[in-house]
Motif scaffolding. Structure first.
Motif, PDB file in Angstrom:
ATOM      1  N   VAL A 392       7.604  25.958  32.341  1.00 10.23           N
ATOM      2  CA  VAL A 392       8.154  27.123  31.606  1.00 10.23           C
ATOM      3  C   VAL A 392       7.579  27.455  30.232  1.00 10.23           C
ATOM      4  O   VAL A 392       7.243  28.607  29.916  1.00 10.23           O
ATOM      5  N   ARG A 393       7.338  26.423  29.440  1.00  8.20           N
ATOM      6  CA  ARG A 393       6.972  26.686  28.122  1.00  8.20           C
ATOM      7  C   ARG A 393       5.349  27.212  28.337  1.00  8.20           C
ATOM      8  O   ARG A 393       4.881  27.992  27.535  1.00  8.20           O
ATOM      9  N   GLY A 394       4.684  26.474  28.940  1.00  6.53           N
ATOM     10  CA  GLY A 394       3.238  27.212  28.982  1.00  6.53           C
ATOM     11  C   GLY A 394       3.279  28.574  29.823  1.00  6.53           C
ATOM     12  O   GLY A 394       2.347  29.392  29.385  1.00  6.53           O
ATOM     13  N   ALA A 395       4.328  28.857  30.616  1.00  2.38           N
ATOM     14  CA  ALA A 395       4.326  30.256  31.390  1.00  2.38           C
ATOM     15  C   ALA A 395       4.667  31.045  30.137  1.00  2.38           C
ATOM     16  O   ALA A 395       4.120  32.506  30.273  1.00  2.38           O
ATOM     17  N   ILE A 396       5.450  30.873  29.075  1.00  2.00           N
ATOM     18  CA  ILE A 396       5.676  31.733  28.025  1.00  2.00           C
ATOM     19  C   ILE A 396       4.401  31.924  27.204  1.00  2.00           C
ATOM     20  O   ILE A 396       3.961  33.210  26.957  1.00  2.00           O
ATOM     21  N   LEU A 397       3.581  30.870  26.900  1.00  2.00           N
ATOM     22  CA  LEU A 397       2.467  30.667  26.116  1.00  2.00           C
ATOM     23  C   LEU A 397       1.489  31.559  26.929  1.00  2.00           C
ATOM     24  O   LEU A 397       0.657  32.318  26.354  1.00  2.00           O
ATOM     25  N   ASP A 398       1.394  31.364  28.235  1.00  2.00           N
ATOM     26  CA  ASP A 398       0.338  32.442  29.067  1.00  2.00           C
ATOM     27  C   ASP A 398       0.797  33.638  29.452  1.00  2.00           C
ATOM     28  O   ASP A 398       0.153  34.305  30.277  1.00  2.00           O
ATOM     29  N   ARG A 399       2.097  34.159  28.933  1.00  2.00           N
ATOM     30  CA  ARG A 399       2.580  35.482  29.203  1.00  2.00           C
ATOM     31  C   ARG A 399       2.811  35.831  30.611  1.00  2.00           C
ATOM     32  O   ARG A 399       2.520  36.817  31.142  1.00  2.00           O
ATOM     33  N   GLU A 400       3.244  34.713  31.343  1.00  2.00           N
ATOM     34  CA  GLU A 400       3.444  34.645  32.975  1.00  2.00           C
ATOM     35  C   GLU A 400       4.754  35.588  33.014  1.00  2.00           C
ATOM     36  O   GLU A 400       4.932  36.007  34.155  1.00  2.00           O
ATOM     37  N   PHE A 401       5.627  35.317  32.034  1.00  2.00           N
ATOM     38  CA  PHE A 401       6.916  36.041  32.162  1.00  2.00           C
ATOM     39  C   PHE A 401       6.649  37.831  31.961  1.00  2.00           C
ATOM     40  O   PHE A 401       6.158  37.912  30.865  1.00  2.00           O
ATOM     41  N   THR A 449      17.578  30.367  26.015  1.00  2.00           N
ATOM     42  CA  THR A 449      17.447  31.163  24.609  1.00  2.00           C
ATOM     43  C   THR A 449      16.178  31.533  24.298  1.00  2.00           C
ATOM     44  O   THR A 449      15.797  32.611  23.761  1.00  2.00           O
ATOM     45  N   GLU A 450      15.141  30.662  24.261  1.00  2.00           N
ATOM     46  CA  GLU A 450      13.800  30.927  24.003  1.00  2.00           C
ATOM     47  C   GLU A 450      13.427  32.094  24.860  1.00  2.00           C
ATOM     48  O   GLU A 450      12.491  33.032  24.296  1.00  2.00           O
ATOM     49  N   LEU A 451      13.716  31.894  26.114  1.00  2.00           N
ATOM     50  CA  LEU A 451      13.207  32.921  26.835  1.00  2.00           C
ATOM     51  C   LEU A 451      13.950  34.405  26.720  1.00  2.00           C
ATOM     52  O   LEU A 451      13.187  35.317  26.926  1.00  2.00           O
ATOM     53  N   ASP A 452      15.198  34.330  26.403  1.00  2.00           N
ATOM     54  CA  ASP A 452      15.984  35.787  25.948  1.00  2.00           C
ATOM     55  C   ASP A 452      15.509  36.431  24.844  1.00  2.00           C
ATOM     56  O   ASP A 452      14.866  37.536  24.938  1.00  2.00           O
ATOM     57  N   LEU A 453      14.898  35.464  24.013  1.00  2.00           N
ATOM     58  CA  LEU A 453      14.296  36.039  22.704  1.00  2.00           C
ATOM     59  C   LEU A 453      12.995  36.514  22.791  1.00  2.00           C
ATOM     60  O   LEU A 453      12.632  37.583  22.390  1.00  2.00           O
ATOM     61  N   TYR A 454      12.245  35.895  23.916  1.00  2.00           N
ATOM     62  CA  TYR A 454      10.776  36.149  24.326  1.00  2.00           C
ATOM     63  C   TYR A 454      11.116  37.392  25.169  1.00  2.00           C
ATOM     64  O   TYR A 454       9.876  38.476  24.700  1.00  2.00           O
ATOM     65  N   VAL A 455      11.884  37.895  25.712  1.00  2.00           N
ATOM     66  CA  VAL A 455      12.102  39.230  26.255  1.00  2.00           C
ATOM     67  C   VAL A 455      12.383  40.330  25.262  1.00  2.00           C
ATOM     68  O   VAL A 455      12.023  41.169  25.368  1.00  2.00           O
ATOM     69  N   LEU A 456      13.379  39.837  24.446  1.00  2.00           N
ATOM     70  CA  LEU A 456      13.676  40.944  23.511  1.00  2.00           C
ATOM     71  C   LEU A 456      12.341  41.329  22.782  1.00  2.00           C
ATOM     72  O   LEU A 456      12.209  42.431  22.455  1.00  2.00           O
ATOM     73  N   GLU A 457      11.587  40.035  22.563  1.00  2.00           N
ATOM     74  CA  GLU A 457      10.474  40.609  21.447  1.00  2.00           C
ATOM     75  C   GLU A 457       9.610  41.576  22.394  1.00  2.00           C
ATOM     76  O   GLU A 457       8.650  42.463  21.843  1.00  2.00           O
ATOM     77  N   GLU A 458       9.316  41.377  23.833  1.00  2.00           N
ATOM     78  CA  GLU A 458       8.412  41.977  24.573  1.00  2.00           C
ATOM     79  C   GLU A 458       8.886  43.653  24.473  1.00  2.00           C
ATOM     80  O   GLU A 458       8.075  44.293  24.634  1.00  2.00           O
ATOM     81  N   VAL A 459      10.180  43.655  24.677  1.00  5.10           N
ATOM     82  CA  VAL A 459      10.770  44.908  24.750  1.00  5.10           C
ATOM     83  C   VAL A 459      10.518  45.682  23.624  1.00  5.10           C
ATOM     84  O   VAL A 459      10.280  46.905  23.404  1.00  5.10           O
ATOM     85  N   ARG A 482      25.356  32.986  28.539  1.00  2.00           N
ATOM     86  CA  ARG A 482      26.499  32.358  27.685  1.00  2.00           C
ATOM     87  C   ARG A 482      25.869  31.348  26.607  1.00  2.00           C
ATOM     88  O   ARG A 482      26.628  31.034  25.751  1.00  2.00           O
ATOM     89  N   VAL A 483      24.907  30.788  27.201  1.00  3.29           N
ATOM     90  CA  VAL A 483      24.229  29.463  26.305  1.00  3.29           C
ATOM     91  C   VAL A 483      23.863  29.889  24.927  1.00  3.29           C
ATOM     92  O   VAL A 483      24.135  29.254  23.838  1.00  3.29           O
ATOM     93  N   ASP A 484      23.509  31.347  24.724  1.00 11.51           N
ATOM     94  CA  ASP A 484      23.060  31.743  23.580  1.00 11.51           C
ATOM     95  C   ASP A 484      23.878  31.932  22.660  1.00 11.51           C
ATOM     96  O   ASP A 484      23.794  31.897  21.231  1.00 11.51           O
ATOM     97  N   VAL A 485      25.124  31.935  23.002  1.00  9.56           N
ATOM     98  CA  VAL A 485      26.375  32.215  22.210  1.00  9.56           C
ATOM     99  C   VAL A 485      26.438  30.889  21.078  1.00  9.56           C
ATOM    100  O   VAL A 485      26.754  31.179  19.869  1.00  9.56           O
ATOM    101  N   ASP A 486      26.089  29.683  21.772  1.00  8.40           N
ATOM    102  CA  ASP A 486      26.630  28.479  21.030  1.00  8.40           C
ATOM    103  C   ASP A 486      25.170  28.386  20.004  1.00  8.40           C
ATOM    104  O   ASP A 486      25.026  27.170  19.472  1.00  8.40           O
ATOM    105  N   HIS A 487      23.834  29.199  20.319  1.00  9.63           N
ATOM    106  CA  HIS A 487      22.747  28.806  19.576  1.00  9.63           C
ATOM    107  C   HIS A 487      22.908  29.328  18.157  1.00  9.63           C
ATOM    108  O   HIS A 487      23.157  30.304  17.762  1.00  9.63           O
TER     109      HIS A 487
END
Length: 638
Positions: A392-401, A449-459, A482-487
């Motif tokens: 998953v981390r490599g997928a974010i770096l490679d913009r696979e999402f 949380t990292e993925l959600d923030l990635y999507v926000l930045e892409e938007v 719901r996990v983001d709430v505790d971040h």
């Protein structure tokens, strides 16, 4: 011969200081065994007796002869008790039983020589009645021989348990050995300047500090191994015998946090203590050697070849014994266990615990059984989980999402007025991975949380690009878990990303699923209130899929509710479904909330929603989620 007692006073101060340090952790001191307590008491007694006899000898008063002689005999008895208790303690520390017959007989022999042997034959010392002059006896070498014998026993035990001791404790043993040698050499050249008491005190003090603060292997509450001690014990066991038929078992208390909140921390600790006692009994009664420990807050682990006893423990026996102390609290305690059967070639203990832990997670939501085995099905799931986590981390770096957008339309005009951002994972082989295959995994390991923030930045990046090109843009909603709430700092990170692209905050809508609103209400209210203060629109997603209630709407800072497609399934043929939907819509309107109905797939559903005059609508009937690149071309829906 004139002796000095200053070193004994220093020794007393050293050991008392170490005990005060240990007192900071009283729960751990509770687990000090008899041998360690005896060793501490003997080291203090040795220094007191040594300094007292030195003072009496300096006074040289014949009237104190019997008192001095008696104290000297006690001094030698304590001198032999010190290596005896140290050896016993070391064997206990390594989980091995010393040859107590040999140990006890040798100690009794030394004490007999120090008392009756010294009175008759002056084996260890001679005290002149008239001059009060002290001289060593002819058999004083036996003292060194006894110490050497105990040192050899400790050394042999240390070699056998080298893996369990670890680097810190082995260094401690080496340090004690060298300062003992130094003490003997010093004593040979300067017999009147005795530092034996100080050396003994230093050795005991270092032992206390190392075991209480530096290299702790015992759990404070239960007295079992902690994670460090458990892993070392397993490593030692696996390198000593054949592990055929052994299993790694993880046992956990069901909803421990809820138990603490409802019955109090004291009862929670009592539950853990009773469970630990039950597990220890199973291990003690095992035919072959087994190892157990408390490796987390409410998690225990056992390495044993007797699965049946542990499974029985987790399923019924212990639950009954715990319900009795909690009578009147209306809370039944239950447990569940994950079991991994060791395979040929297994050596990685953390990996075994990981496998047992995954079986434990699998059974935690299963109400039919509370014991799960790491079988082929669970293994397949586990391997998939690990594969996702590794990629998953490599997928974010490679913009696979990729961000897909699904239009949200005005119910009356069918015009596109906003959109929902949905994430899609398209891997390097151009294959789309279903969100249900990776979202739950990322929620469990916290990476969501990292993925959600990635999507926000892409938007935000896309909206800024479209605006720079002069295109008309609509607000876009971004889903948060719901996990983001505790971040920690999640609100600040959201604001920073949106401000980075200089966007109006009203262009970003924050969606939380309805199920998230049932957890950590205080944190959710605080987080959403801050976001609203910053001008973001707050949406409750998937309304109707969980346990919604009127109080939720009353307390939550929500602007828009999205009615889940669950209500729309066969709604044209369900009178009850229509009644429920109409009631929900009416309630939301009266509370001043806007409504998005999602999941609309047919003309009949659309006509019905339009008749209810809901403001916004979303579903396959209008448009499926589409790549963000083609979204600007879709001016209207339908």
């Amino acid at each position: 011969m004139q002796f000095s007692y200053q070193f004994d006073v220093a020794g007393i101060m050293v050991i008392l200081t170490s005990l005060i340090c240990a007192w900071i952790r009283p729960k751990l001191m509770k687990n000090f065994g008899f041998s360690l307590k005896l060793l501490i008491c003997c080291s203090i007694a040795y220094n007191i007796l040594d300094s007292t006899t030195i003072i009496l000898l300096k006074m040289a008063k014949p009237g104190t002869y019997y008192v001095t002689y008696f104290l000297l005999v006690g001094y030698f008895c304590v001198l032999y008790l010190i290596p005896y208790s140290a050896t016993r303690y070391f064997y206990e520390l390594c989980g091995e039983r010393a040859d107590m017959i040999f140990m006890n007989v040798s100690l009794i022999a030394m004490i007999f020589l120090a008392t009756f042997g010294n009175v008759i034959f002056h084996f260890f010392f001679f005290l002149d009645r008239n001059t009060m002059e002290y001289t060593h006896g002819t058999a004083i070498w036996i003292t060194f021989a006894y110490y050497l014998l105990c040192a050899c026993l400790v050394g042999i035990c240390a070699v056998r348990h080298s893996r369990y001791l670890g680097h810190v404790r082995k260094r401690l043993l080496i340090t004690v050995f060298f300062i003992t040698i130094f003490s003997l050499v010093y004593q040979a050249f300067l017999p009147e300047e005795s530092i034996t008491g100080l050396v003994i005190a230093l050795a005991v003090a270092m032992t206390i500090v190392v075991f209480c603060f530096v290299d702790v292997t015992v759990d404070e509450l239960t007295g079992l191994n902690n994670r460090t001690g458990f892993v070392r014990s397993c490593d030692e066991l696996m390198n000593k015998q054949n592990m055929d038929g052994y299993s790694m078992i993880k046992i956990q208390v069901y909803h421990m946090q809820e138990l603490n909140e409802r019955t109090g921390m004291e009862n929670g600790d009592r539950v853990l203590t009773i469970l630990a006692d039950g597990i220890q009994r199973c291990v003690d009664n095992a035919e072959h050697r087994a190892v157990c420990g408390r490796i987390g807050g409410d998690t225990f682990a056992v390495l044993t070849d007797e699965e049946l006893s542990i499974s029985t423990l987790a399923s019924s026996d212990l639950s009954e014994s715990i319900r009795n102390p909690l009578t009147g609290l209306d809370y039944a305690v239950s447990f569940y266990a994950g079991v991994y059967r060791l395979e040929k070639g297994d050596t990685d203990i953390d990996k075994m615990l990981d496998h047992a832990g995954y079986a434990l997670k699998w059974v935690s939501g299963n109400f039919k059984t509370n014991v799960a085995f790491y079988d082929s099905d669970i293994r397949k799931e586990d391997e998939h989980r690990k594969s996702v986590e590794q990629r998953v981390r490599g997928a974010i770096l490679d913009r696979e999402f990729k961000v897909y957008l699904q239009p949200v339309c005005d119910t009356m005009t069918r015009e596109r007025i906003s959109a929902e951002a949905l994430v899609r994972w398209i891997d390097s082989k151009n294959q789309m991975i279903n969100p249900s295959d990776f979202i739950p995994i990322l929620e469990k390991n916290g990476f969501i949380t990292e993925l959600d923030l990635y999507v926000l930045e892409e938007v935000c990046r896309m909206l800024r690009e479209w605006m720079n090109q002069g295109m008309a843009v609509v607000p876009v909603s971004v889903n948060f878990s719901r996990v983001d709430v505790d971040h920690h700092g999640i609100v600040e990170e959201i604001v920073a990303i949106v401000d980075k692209y200089q966007l109006d905050h009203k262009l970003i809508k924050i969606e939380l699923t309805e199920s998230a609103f049932n957890d950590n209400m205080e944190n959710i209210i605080k987080m959403l209130s801050k976001l609203r203060e910053h001008g973001f629109v707050i949406m409750m997603d998937d309304f109707g899929s969980g346990y919604s209630n009127l109080n939720m709407f009353k307390d939550m800072p929500v602007d828009v509710v999205k009615i889940d497609m669950y209500f729309l399934r066969n709604i044209e043929n369900s009178e009850k479904g229509m009644i429920v939907l109409e009631s929900v819509v009416d309630m939301a309107k009266r509370l001043g909330l806007k409504i998005v109905v999602e999941g609309v797939e047919t003309q009949e559903q659309y006509d019905y929603i339009r008749k209810l005059r809901c403001e916004m609508i979303q579903g396959f009937y209008f448009a499926k989620p589409m790549p963000s690149e083609i979204f600007p071309d879709q001016v209207t829906a339908g």
